[in-house]
Design an enzyme around this catalytic site. Structure first.
Site, PDB file in Angstrom:
ATOM      1  N   HIS A 163      33.307  41.814  36.499  1.00  0.00           N
ATOM      2  CA  HIS A 163      34.358  41.587  37.116  1.00  0.00           C
ATOM      3  C   HIS A 163      34.808  42.897  37.166  1.00  0.00           C
ATOM      4  O   HIS A 163      34.601  43.896  36.594  1.00  0.00           O
ATOM      5  CB  HIS A 163      35.395  40.687  36.412  1.00  0.00           C
ATOM      6  CG  HIS A 163      35.661  40.846  35.116  1.00  0.00           C
ATOM      7  ND1 HIS A 163      34.810  40.684  34.003  1.00  0.00           N
ATOM      8  CD2 HIS A 163      36.702  41.325  34.364  1.00  0.00           C
ATOM      9  CE1 HIS A 163      35.151  40.934  32.825  1.00  0.00           C
ATOM     10  NE2 HIS A 163      36.336  41.590  33.143  1.00  0.00           N
ATOM     11  N   ARG A 185      50.476  44.909  39.680  1.00  0.00           N
ATOM     12  CA  ARG A 185      49.739  43.873  39.035  1.00  0.00           C
ATOM     13  C   ARG A 185      49.872  44.206  37.419  1.00  0.00           C
ATOM     14  O   ARG A 185      49.718  45.075  36.919  1.00  0.00           O
ATOM     15  CB  ARG A 185      48.437  44.013  39.336  1.00  0.00           C
ATOM     16  CG  ARG A 185      47.469  43.009  38.494  1.00  0.00           C
ATOM     17  CD  ARG A 185      46.262  42.830  39.218  1.00  0.00           C
ATOM     18  NE  ARG A 185      45.302  42.058  37.974  1.00  0.00           N
ATOM     19  CZ  ARG A 185      45.006  40.804  38.050  1.00  0.00           C
ATOM     20  NH1 ARG A 185      45.485  39.893  39.329  1.00  0.00           N
ATOM     21  NH2 ARG A 185      44.420  40.275  37.172  1.00  0.00           N
ATOM     22  N   ASP A 244      32.797  41.617  29.743  1.00  0.00           N
ATOM     23  CA  ASP A 244      33.511  41.922  28.571  1.00  0.00           C
ATOM     24  C   ASP A 244      32.294  41.711  27.545  1.00  0.00           C
ATOM     25  O   ASP A 244      31.396  40.747  27.442  1.00  0.00           O
ATOM     26  CB  ASP A 244      34.450  40.709  28.383  1.00  0.00           C
ATOM     27  CG  ASP A 244      35.656  41.028  29.415  1.00  0.00           C
ATOM     28  OD1 ASP A 244      35.674  42.163  29.844  1.00  0.00           O
ATOM     29  OD2 ASP A 244      36.430  40.044  29.593  1.00  0.00           O
TER      30      ASP A 244
HETATM   31  C1  GA4 Z   1      35.784  46.219  28.439  1.00  0.00           C
HETATM   32  C2  GA4 Z   1      36.618  44.928  27.912  1.00  0.00           C
HETATM   33  C3  GA4 Z   1      37.821  45.199  27.139  1.00  0.00           C
HETATM   34  O1  GA4 Z   1      38.977  45.760  27.917  1.00  0.00           O
HETATM   35  C4  GA4 Z   1      37.697  46.188  26.224  1.00  0.00           C
HETATM   36  C5  GA4 Z   1      37.044  47.656  26.630  1.00  0.00           C
HETATM   37  C6  GA4 Z   1      36.805  48.813  25.747  1.00  0.00           C
HETATM   38  C7  GA4 Z   1      37.909  49.767  25.878  1.00  0.00           C
HETATM   39  O2  GA4 Z   1      38.754  50.000  26.999  1.00  0.00           O
HETATM   40  O3  GA4 Z   1      37.987  50.671  24.880  1.00  0.00           O
HETATM   41  C8  GA4 Z   1      35.491  49.306  26.570  1.00  0.00           C
HETATM   42  C9  GA4 Z   1      34.904  48.385  27.576  1.00  0.00           C
HETATM   43  C10 GA4 Z   1      35.528  47.302  27.208  1.00  0.00           C
HETATM   44  C11 GA4 Z   1      33.303  48.107  27.217  1.00  0.00           C
HETATM   45  C12 GA4 Z   1      32.590  49.512  27.060  1.00  0.00           C
HETATM   46  C13 GA4 Z   1      33.542  50.584  26.012  1.00  0.00           C
HETATM   47  C14 GA4 Z   1      34.500  49.963  25.415  1.00  0.00           C
HETATM   48  C15 GA4 Z   1      35.762  50.822  27.278  1.00  0.00           C
HETATM   49  C16 GA4 Z   1      34.315  51.349  27.382  1.00  0.00           C
HETATM   50  C17 GA4 Z   1      33.874  52.164  28.055  1.00  0.00           C
HETATM   51  C18 GA4 Z   1      38.795  46.514  25.172  1.00  0.00           C
HETATM   52  C19 GA4 Z   1      36.390  46.030  25.275  1.00  0.00           C
HETATM   53  O4  GA4 Z   1      36.289  45.583  24.203  1.00  0.00           O
HETATM   54  O5  GA4 Z   1      35.263  46.308  25.981  1.00  0.00           O
END
Ligand code: GA4
Length: 329
Positions: free
Chosen positions: A261, A271, A206
């Site tokens: 993760h 889920r 994250d």
């Molecule tokens: C991963 C963690 C969170 O779910 C999120 C995701 C974001 C999205 O779904 O828009 C991202 C992902 C996450 C990291 C890299 C980028 C942005 C999708 C993606 C490929 C909401 C976040 O903050 O980063």
């Protein structure tokens, strides 16, 4: 039969599958009211970048009410749900994650936590009573923020730095936080054919400082241990799971590592999870906290803002290491 299984695989083609691993019993459990919690939080963040939080004080009724409203949404016909999409990045999404081609066996609602910005298109979908949903989301987000700040304050105390050094970033009214409601539908057909589970949300870390996850009692969450082994986290709908994010890794100059993760869809049960992502204001410099650097210790990262990180993150694929461009070689 051959034709039938080919059809099933064609349908799932871009979504990868993966073997399940045994349930892991070694996840650190922190009791928020325990006087030793601050020491235990630091140890859990060093050893796992992850822990389970019990005795957290968040109302069961609030959690159950939000879960039930959200499930109502996920049970709507597909055409209704799609009125709240596509995610830009906020809104309803199905199978596609982020802007760069990642996919998973998932549908979700991604919301901005700023009440003024909670996507109108997402909320209005609750045609039965949009206000009930809006209020529950706001109440839950504020409970998550409060709890995340409590954890960050205990963490700071455990690290022997100023108590508000971390929590002030979330308390700032310009903090950039978001909230995700995920539904991983069951996938029994694939299980029967291959003995594997579909990947709901592929491996990633994250980006933010801290993430607070709550799920129903269905397995699926897997974390990567320091030795590189993946383990399955036993679900517990009464507790929260805390993840160290990339920003906290940088602020501790790598003393804490953001936890890799992923989520595998369960073959039989749906889920459902809700995650609060606590991020700093966009203009905030993300750098090791000077009070944490030992004498002569150099930063492992070049200076960057949360905005710089996000701009680069939104060009990345889920499994990429998003801190690499900021590392000092
Ligand atoms: C991963 C963690 C969170 O779910 C999120 C995701 C974001 C999205 O779904 O828009 C991202 C992902 C996450 C990291 C890299 C980028 C942005 C999708 C993606 C490929 C909401 C976040 O903050 O980063």
């Amino acid at each position: 039969m051959v034709v039938q299984s080919q059809l099933v695989f064609d349908h799932f083609a871009p979504i990868k599958s993966c073997k399940r691993t045994a349930l892991f019993t070694g996840i650190p459990v922190i009791n928020l009211k325990d006087p030793e919690a601050k020491i235990q939080i630091v140890k859990a963040c060093e050893d796992f970048g992850f822990f389970k939080l019990v005795n957290h004080g968040v109302s069961d009724e609030l959690i159950a009410a939000l879960e039930s409203q959200t499930l109502k949404f996920f049970h709507l016909p597909q055409s209704e749900k799609e009125k709240a999409g596509p995610p830009d990045p906020f809104g309803y999404g199905s199978k596609r994650i982020g802007p760069n081609g990642d996919v998973g066996w998932i549908e979700y609602l991604l919301l901005n936590t700023n009440p003024q910005l909670i996507s109108q298109k997402s909320i209005s979908i609750f045609h039965e009573n949009p206000e009930i949903f809006r209020c529950l989301v706001e109440e839950y987000i504020s409970a998550m923020k409060e709890m995340a700040c409590q954890v960050l304050e205990l963490m700071a105390e455990g690290l022997k730095i100023e108590k508000s050094a971390l929590s002030k970033l979330l308390k700032d009214e310009r903090s950039d936080c978001c909230f995700r409601l995920n539904h991983y539908p069951p996938c029994p057909e694939l299980e029967a054919l291959s003995g594997r589970n579909l990947i709901g949300f592929g491996e990633h870390t994250d980006p933010q400082i801290i993430s607070v996850l709550r799920s129903n009692n269905t397995t699926g969450l897997h974390i990567c241990l320091r030795d590189g082994n993946w383990v399955s986290v036993p679900p517990d709908h009464t507790s929260f799971f805390i993840n160290v994010g990339d920003s906290l890794q940088v602020m501790t100059n790598g003393r804490f590592k953001s936890v890799k993760h992923k989520v595998l869809a369960d073959p039989i049960k749906s889920r459902f999870s809700m995650i609060y992502f606590g991020g700093p204001p966009l203009n905030e410099k993300i750098a090791p906290l000077p009070s944490l650097l030992e004498e002569g210790e150099k930063s492992l990262y070049r200076e960057f803002t949360w905005w710089d990180y996000k701009s680069s993150a939104y060009k990345s694929r889920l499994a990429d290491c998003r801190l690499t461009p900021f590392e000092i070689k």
